[in-house]
Design a protein around this motif. Structure first.
Motif, PDB file in Angstrom:
ATOM      1  N   ILE A  93       0.801  -1.228   0.000  1.00 30.64           N
ATOM      2  CA  ILE A  93       0.000   0.000   0.000  1.00 30.64           C
ATOM      3  C   ILE A  93       0.837   1.284   0.000  1.00 30.64           C
ATOM      4  CG2 ILE A  93      -2.034  -1.120   0.992  1.00 30.64           C
ATOM      5  CD1 ILE A  93      -1.299   0.195   3.683  1.00 30.64           C
ATOM      6  N   THR A  94       2.130   1.130  -0.151  1.00 25.43           N
ATOM      7  CA  THR A  94       2.979   2.324  -0.309  1.00 25.43           C
ATOM      8  C   THR A  94       3.122   2.714  -1.774  1.00 25.43           C
ATOM      9  OG1 THR A  94       5.061   1.083  -0.501  1.00 25.43           O
ATOM     10  CG2 THR A  94       4.329   1.699   1.738  1.00 25.43           C
ATOM     11  N   PHE A  95       2.602   1.906  -2.684  1.00 26.04           N
ATOM     12  CA  PHE A  95       2.863   2.115  -4.108  1.00 26.04           C
ATOM     13  C   PHE A  95       2.235   3.399  -4.659  1.00 26.04           C
ATOM     14  CE2 PHE A  95       2.019   1.483  -8.670  1.00 26.04           C
ATOM     15  CZ  PHE A  95       3.338   1.417  -9.096  1.00 26.04           C
ATOM     16  N   PHE A  96       0.940   3.558  -4.446  1.00 20.98           N
ATOM     17  CA  PHE A  96       0.271   4.731  -4.993  1.00 20.98           C
ATOM     18  C   PHE A  96       0.440   5.911  -4.041  1.00 20.98           C
ATOM     19  CE2 PHE A  96      -2.499   1.345  -6.954  1.00 20.98           C
ATOM     20  CZ  PHE A  96      -2.042   1.541  -8.253  1.00 20.98           C
ATOM     21  N   VAL A 107     -10.124   3.990  -7.036  1.00 24.56           N
ATOM     22  CA  VAL A 107      -9.450   3.088  -7.980  1.00 24.56           C
ATOM     23  C   VAL A 107      -8.231   2.453  -7.329  1.00 24.56           C
ATOM     24  CG1 VAL A 107      -8.094   3.025 -10.115  1.00 24.56           C
ATOM     25  CG2 VAL A 107     -10.349   4.120 -10.096  1.00 24.56           C
ATOM     26  N   HIS A 108      -7.442   3.233  -6.609  1.00 24.01           N
ATOM     27  CA  HIS A 108      -6.245   2.693  -5.958  1.00 24.01           C
ATOM     28  C   HIS A 108      -6.617   1.633  -4.917  1.00 24.01           C
ATOM     29  CE1 HIS A 108      -3.677   6.478  -7.055  1.00 24.01           C
ATOM     30  NE2 HIS A 108      -3.988   5.734  -8.096  1.00 24.01           N
ATOM     31  N   ARG A 109      -7.631   1.909  -4.140  1.00 24.01           N
ATOM     32  CA  ARG A 109      -8.064   0.928  -3.129  1.00 24.01           C
ATOM     33  C   ARG A 109      -8.578  -0.351  -3.789  1.00 24.01           C
ATOM     34  NH1 ARG A 109     -11.408   3.637   1.611  1.00 24.01           N
ATOM     35  NH2 ARG A 109     -11.317   1.475   2.312  1.00 24.01           N
ATOM     36  N   LEU A 110      -9.286  -0.197  -4.883  1.00 21.45           N
ATOM     37  CA  LEU A 110      -9.792  -1.376  -5.598  1.00 21.45           C
ATOM     38  C   LEU A 110      -8.649  -2.187  -6.202  1.00 21.45           C
ATOM     39  CD1 LEU A 110     -12.867   0.300  -7.332  1.00 21.45           C
ATOM     40  CD2 LEU A 110     -12.956  -1.425  -5.494  1.00 21.45           C
ATOM     41  N   LEU A 111      -7.632  -1.517  -6.716  1.00 21.49           N
ATOM     42  CA  LEU A 111      -6.489  -2.235  -7.288  1.00 21.49           C
ATOM     43  C   LEU A 111      -5.700  -2.962  -6.201  1.00 21.49           C
ATOM     44  CD1 LEU A 111      -5.256   0.281 -10.023  1.00 21.49           C
ATOM     45  CD2 LEU A 111      -6.509  -1.864 -10.365  1.00 21.49           C
ATOM     46  N   ARG A 164     -10.169   3.294 -18.310  1.00 22.62           N
ATOM     47  CA  ARG A 164      -9.688   1.923 -18.519  1.00 22.62           C
ATOM     48  C   ARG A 164      -8.192   1.863 -18.856  1.00 22.62           C
ATOM     49  NH1 ARG A 164     -11.613  -3.454 -19.757  1.00 22.62           N
ATOM     50  NH2 ARG A 164      -9.691  -4.621 -19.907  1.00 22.62           N
ATOM     51  N   LYS A 165      -7.755   2.703 -19.762  1.00 23.47           N
ATOM     52  CA  LYS A 165      -6.355   2.676 -20.179  1.00 23.47           C
ATOM     53  C   LYS A 165      -5.433   3.039 -19.007  1.00 23.47           C
ATOM     54  CE  LYS A 165      -3.600   4.198 -24.105  1.00 23.47           C
ATOM     55  NZ  LYS A 165      -3.571   5.022 -25.303  1.00 23.47           N
ATOM     56  N   LYS A 170      -1.832   1.400 -14.411  1.00 23.68           N
ATOM     57  CA  LYS A 170      -1.596   1.349 -12.959  1.00 23.68           C
ATOM     58  C   LYS A 170      -1.548  -0.099 -12.470  1.00 23.68           C
ATOM     59  CE  LYS A 170      -3.501   5.832 -11.655  1.00 23.68           C
ATOM     60  NZ  LYS A 170      -4.384   6.558 -10.746  1.00 23.68           N
ATOM     61  N   TRP A 171      -2.442  -0.926 -12.990  1.00 20.54           N
ATOM     62  CA  TRP A 171      -2.494  -2.337 -12.599  1.00 20.54           C
ATOM     63  C   TRP A 171      -1.176  -3.035 -12.968  1.00 20.54           C
ATOM     64  CZ3 TRP A 171      -4.389  -5.656  -9.462  1.00 20.54           C
ATOM     65  CH2 TRP A 171      -4.430  -7.025  -9.752  1.00 20.54           C
TER      66      TRP A 171
END
Length: 193
Positions: A93-96, A107-111, A164-165, A170-171
């Protein structure tokens, strides 16, 4: 299917087999944290009705998994041990970067949730195939299917709510980062460690 860039070292199962009580305790807390994550998404993003509906169902499922794992602990005559920090999640969880728009935060939490579920699924598959205890192996095979569904659900919501892109980039970047984290893990009796 999961897209993970670095598979778990199969020798991790040997550590698990020598520490069944510890892995079950860690697993129980993973299920509890998954339920808590779903609740926090409901509280944090109530305007996303479809997400809220799915998170309600997920809370019920994850807490039922917690009970299943807790029952296994009790069946062995053990009690639920204390929770330990999940080094994998703390590093992940340090990534974003913190902040950004509400949509970006969502989006970050979902990823993050998708990747944690994907790694859990991969670990459960390994346990289902390699554990000598066939009853426990079957238990993990059944849970593996649920984790795969959770992974695809979270990733699907991230793609639905974000561009989406951008989400796919990010994914992929998050998958690369997670592979680096995994190089230092697979050496403890935890679901992710």
């Amino acid at each position: 299917m999961l897209g993970l860039k670095l598979p778990t070292d199969p020798r991790w199962v040997n550590i698990v087999e020598k520490n069944i009580e510890d892995i079950l305790t860690d697993h129980a807390y993973c299920e509890q944290k998954a339920a808590s994550t779903a609740i926090s998404l409901i509280v944090g993003f109530p305007e996303y009705t479809e997400l809220v509906q799915e998170m309600i169902a997920l809370v019920k499922e994850e807490i039922s998994h917690f009970k299943m794992v807790h029952d296994r602990i009790l069946d062995h005559g053990w009690t639920l041990g204390r929770d330990r920090k999940d080094e994998y999640v703390l590093k992940l969880i340090t990534f974003f970067p913190k902040g950004g728009s509400r949509t970006t935060q969502l989006v970050h939490r979902l990823l993050y949730a998708a990747l944690i579920e994907a790694r859990s699924c991969e670990r459960f598959r390994l346990l289902s195939e390699e554990l000598e205890d066939k009853e426990l192996a079957e238990f993990y095979r059944k849970l593996m299917v649920s984790e795969a569904n959770h992974y695809t659900m979270f990733l699907g919501f991230a793609r639905q709510y974000g561009d989406r892109k951008e989400v796919d980039k990010k994914w992929n970047d998050l998958l690369d980062f997670e592979a680096e984290i995994m190089k230092d893990l697979s050496n403890s009796e935890t679901i992710h460690g």
